[in-house]
Write a protein that holds these residues in place. Structure first.
Motif, PDB file in Angstrom:
ATOM      1  N   ALA A 124      -0.012  -3.760  -5.986  1.00 39.15           N
ATOM      2  CA  ALA A 124       0.258  -2.431  -5.188  1.00 39.15           C
ATOM      3  C   ALA A 124      -1.032  -1.617  -5.248  1.00 39.15           C
ATOM      4  O   ALA A 124      -1.772  -1.672  -6.263  1.00 39.15           O
ATOM      5  N   ILE A 125      -1.331  -0.958  -4.142  1.00 44.27           N
ATOM      6  CA  ILE A 125      -2.621  -0.013  -4.040  1.00 44.27           C
ATOM      7  C   ILE A 125      -1.792   1.203  -3.977  1.00 44.27           C
ATOM      8  O   ILE A 125      -1.020   1.256  -2.998  1.00 44.27           O
ATOM      9  N   CYS A 126      -1.903   2.301  -4.769  1.00 43.73           N
ATOM     10  CA  CYS A 126      -1.386   3.503  -4.846  1.00 43.73           C
ATOM     11  C   CYS A 126      -2.257   4.594  -4.530  1.00 43.73           C
ATOM     12  O   CYS A 126      -3.267   4.840  -5.250  1.00 43.73           O
ATOM     13  N   ASP A 179       0.867  -1.277  -0.157  1.00 42.18           N
ATOM     14  CA  ASP A 179      -0.024   0.022   0.052  1.00 42.18           C
ATOM     15  C   ASP A 179       0.969   1.277   0.056  1.00 42.18           C
ATOM     16  O   ASP A 179       1.565   1.494   0.961  1.00 42.18           O
ATOM     17  N   ILE A 180       0.817   2.066  -1.130  1.00 42.97           N
ATOM     18  CA  ILE A 180       1.805   3.198  -1.093  1.00 42.97           C
ATOM     19  C   ILE A 180       0.915   4.395  -0.742  1.00 42.97           C
ATOM     20  O   ILE A 180       0.144   4.839  -1.782  1.00 42.97           O
ATOM     21  N   LEU A 217       7.983   3.897  -6.427  1.00 46.48           N
ATOM     22  CA  LEU A 217       7.512   2.709  -5.693  1.00 46.48           C
ATOM     23  C   LEU A 217       6.756   1.810  -6.452  1.00 46.48           C
ATOM     24  O   LEU A 217       6.910   0.533  -5.941  1.00 46.48           O
ATOM     25  N   VAL A 218       5.802   2.190  -7.221  1.00 48.19           N
ATOM     26  CA  VAL A 218       5.134   1.222  -8.146  1.00 48.19           C
ATOM     27  C   VAL A 218       5.898   0.155  -8.864  1.00 48.19           C
ATOM     28  O   VAL A 218       5.714  -1.036  -9.082  1.00 48.19           O
ATOM     29  N   THR A 219       7.136   0.732  -9.429  1.00 42.27           N
ATOM     30  CA  THR A 219       7.982   0.026 -10.120  1.00 42.27           C
ATOM     31  C   THR A 219       8.833  -1.024  -9.244  1.00 42.27           C
ATOM     32  O   THR A 219       9.024  -1.984  -9.624  1.00 42.27           O
TER      33      THR A 219
END
Length: 201
Positions: free
Chosen positions: A88-90, A66-67, A77-79
């Motif tokens: 990922a939840i952004c 969870d970002i 961060l997703v990368t």
């Protein structure tokens, strides 16, 4: 499901609390570039903290990331999550620019990794009730909706300094940080949007 949260700022605290009480989820670590903030947040739940997300990934081996950080950090961060095959939840806004938002999505797609953009306004009880009324047909066919808001925060020279100081210098703040909530609420109530424009002063 083992969940880690990257971010220990003002709104991240609500993410931490939600994961900690959600059945089937286990909050296992919190990371933030500010180690003191990460440590303070993690101490609430008795879990480890990190100032480096890569170290956290290696140490706790999460199932979901969870970002909850400012937009400029999302591409990195997703990368990082996608490279490890982690969904990922952004947090919104997804990125500072449209081009960078596309790069964020591409980073997840390259690894066939799930990416969900966190947008929670539509789940507020009054919006859900409005959706229920629409679904029941009480109003007939709806042609137009609008909203007005008079926020109590964001005013004066000290606006946001205690919780989100980067808001003070965010370009296109009103649209980028606030109006996007309502674009999504309108999608929830009326269906997909065909075009968007703004008259700003």
């Amino acid at each position: 499901m083992r969940v880690v949260v990257i971010g220990a700022g003002y709104f991240a605290q609500f993410h931490h609390e939600a994961w900690a009480r959600l059945p089937g989820a286990e909050l296992v670590a919190i990371a933030d570039l500010d180690g003191d903030k990460a440590a303070e947040a993690a101490s609430t739940y008795g879990i480890p903290w990190f100032s480096d997300h890569e170290e956290m990934f290696k140490a706790v081996k999460p199932d979901l990331v969870d970002i909850a950080t400012p937009p400029a950090s999302h591409l990195e961060l997703v990368t990082a999550a996608a490279e490890r095959g982690l969904p990922a939840i952004c947090q919104k806004p997804l990125a500072p620019t449209f081009q960078e938002a596309r790069a964020v999505v591409a980073a997840a797609e390259r690894k066939d990794s799930l990416l969900v953009v966190h947008e929670n306004f539509r789940f507020q009880p009054w919006h859900r009730q409005a959706r229920k009324i629409l679904d029941e047909g009480t109003l007939g066919e709806v042609y137009q909706i609008s909203f007005r808001m008079r926020p109590g925060d964001g005013q004066g020279p000290d606006a946001y300094l205690e919780r989100q100081p980067y808001f003070q210098t965010m370009e296109r703040f009103l649209v980028h940080e606030t109006a996007i909530h309502f674009v999504d609420v309108f999608r929830y109530l009326m269906g997909e949007v065909e075009s968007v424009y703004a008259d700003l002063t």
